[in-house]
Design an enzyme around this catalytic site. Structure first.
Site, mmCIF file in Angstrom:
data_model
loop_
_atom_site.group_PDB
_atom_site.id
_atom_site.type_symbol
_atom_site.label_atom_id
_atom_site.label_comp_id
_atom_site.label_asym_id
_atom_site.label_seq_id
_atom_site.Cartn_x
_atom_site.Cartn_y
_atom_site.Cartn_z
ATOM 1 N N ILE A 1 -10.768 17.786 -5.218
ATOM 2 C CA ILE A 1 -12.123 17.734 -5.773
ATOM 3 C C ILE A 1 -12.805 19.092 -5.740
ATOM 4 O O ILE A 1 -13.960 19.203 -6.149
ATOM 5 C CB ILE A 1 -12.992 16.692 -5.032
ATOM 6 N N HIS A 2 -12.085 20.117 -5.270
ATOM 7 C CA HIS A 2 -12.646 21.467 -5.218
ATOM 8 C C HIS A 2 -11.501 22.462 -5.408
ATOM 9 O O HIS A 2 -10.395 22.249 -4.881
ATOM 10 C CB HIS A 2 -13.337 21.705 -3.873
ATOM 11 N N ARG B 1 -9.916 11.629 -17.341
ATOM 12 C CA ARG B 1 -10.171 10.321 -16.729
ATOM 13 C C ARG B 1 -11.262 9.633 -17.546
ATOM 14 O O ARG B 1 -12.405 10.100 -17.595
ATOM 15 C CB ARG B 1 -10.615 10.435 -15.266
ATOM 16 N N ASP C 1 -12.765 4.181 -2.941
ATOM 17 C CA ASP C 1 -13.190 2.973 -3.655
ATOM 18 C C ASP C 1 -12.545 1.728 -3.081
ATOM 19 O O ASP C 1 -13.156 0.653 -3.061
ATOM 20 C CB ASP C 1 -12.860 3.101 -5.141
ATOM 21 N N ASP D 1 25.080 11.449 5.621
ATOM 22 C CA ASP D 1 25.330 10.175 4.951
ATOM 23 C C ASP D 1 24.445 10.082 3.711
ATOM 24 O O ASP D 1 23.707 11.018 3.371
ATOM 25 C CB ASP D 1 25.086 8.995 5.895
ATOM 26 N N LYS E 1 -12.651 27.022 -16.862
ATOM 27 C CA LYS E 1 -12.182 27.818 -15.727
ATOM 28 C C LYS E 1 -11.207 27.057 -14.831
ATOM 29 O O LYS E 1 -10.471 27.678 -14.054
ATOM 30 C CB LYS E 1 -13.376 28.274 -14.879
#
Length: 285
Positions: A216-217, A66, A150, A264, A19
């Site tokens: 993470i969500h 990972r 970490d 510039d 999902k």
């Protein structure tokens, strides 16, 4: 390729992995490391292999795994990936990267198993921060990822809302990535219920020069994507600058103005970056 958002999904949750692409992230990261309890590592490897081997699993986003950091575990991770039947795998994330040798070692292990994908190097220790330049210079490194949580644990720092304790490392990582033209991905925002805080921190990451941010969500994906997609007004300015440059080049002029602003080289580079971001995000007309 655009990497505005990289969404972690536990490797022992096959239903969540299938999902995950539906959240709209540019990258889904199937996690065999921190998100999986030690006793479930074997189960997670089998689940990841099963999902990657499924011919019906062919999302429009980048698919990354990972792996674990320690040698015995990473060998088991890679052996399982090798056993997959025509796996859909676009990149491998290496945690606790502390040297260019770490990247080379993983690349050799991948190649020996017939897997040729880029490495996303996670910088989350003092050694890793100090070696960020050499890690980014390694040809197999396609992105540097900053891991603040970490790192703070490694150096004994206390995490604060302002993030001053990791600000030097955060900037060092993005500078190293820019110097070697690889992506720079910012750290996670751990409070996934705090959307305002996430937006504020992500906008700051954009200001620092990061290309994307870890999530993470699934709820974090949309705010992150929006922050890394250029604002229409900024895009309009950038396109006007580049059009002005084309006209100035054709007329042999080294200096030109846009809406009364003298343009510039640094502003041209900024305009080019905005347009590249917009192209990658698919927001150009």
């Amino acid at each position: 390729m655009v990497r505005r958002s990289l969404l972690f999904t536990p490797g022992d949750r096959p239903e969540m992995m299938r999902k995950a692409p539906g959240a709209g992230s540019d990258v889904v990261v199937f996690d065999l490391e921190d998100a999986v309890a030690p006793r479930r590592k074997g189960e997670a490897r089998e689940a990841v292999r099963s999902v990657l081997s499924d011919p019906d699993f062919d999302p429009d986003c980048e698919v990354c795994v990972r792996v674990n950091a320690d040698s015995p575990a990473v060998r088991d991770d890679l052996d399982e990936l090798r056993a997959a039947d025509s796996p859909r795998l676009d990149a491998v994330m290496l945690p606790k990267t502390e040297s260019a040798d770490d990247v080379r070692d993983l690349s050799v292990k991948l190649e020996s198993r017939g897997v040729q994908v880029p490495v996303l190097a996670l910088i989350e220790s003092a050694r890793g921060v100090l070696a960020a330049d050499e890690i980014a210079a390694e040809p197999e490194t396609d992105a540097l990822i900053f891991g603040a949580e970490d790192l703070a644990a490694d150096i004994g720092a206390t995490r604060t809302d302002e993030g001053v304790e990791v600000s030097y490392a955060r900037q060092r990582v993005v500078i190293a990535a820019a110097a070697h033209e690889c992506d720079a991905i910012d750290t996670v925002y751990t409070d996934f219920d705090d959307e305002d805080g996430l937006i504020e921190e992500t906008e700051f990451a954009v200001q620092l020069g990061y290309d994307g941010k870890l999530a993470i969500h699934p709820a974090q994906v949309e705010p992150i994507n929006e922050a890394f997609t250029p604002d229409p007004d900024d895009l309009e300015w950038a396109e006007a600058v580049l059009e002005g440059k084309r006209e100035a080049d054709a007329e042999g002029r080294g200096v030109f103005q846009v809406d009364g602003e003298m343009i510039d080289a640094p502003l041209i580079a900024q305009a080019e970056r905005i347009v590249r971001r917009a192209e990658a995000a698919g927001s150009l007309n």
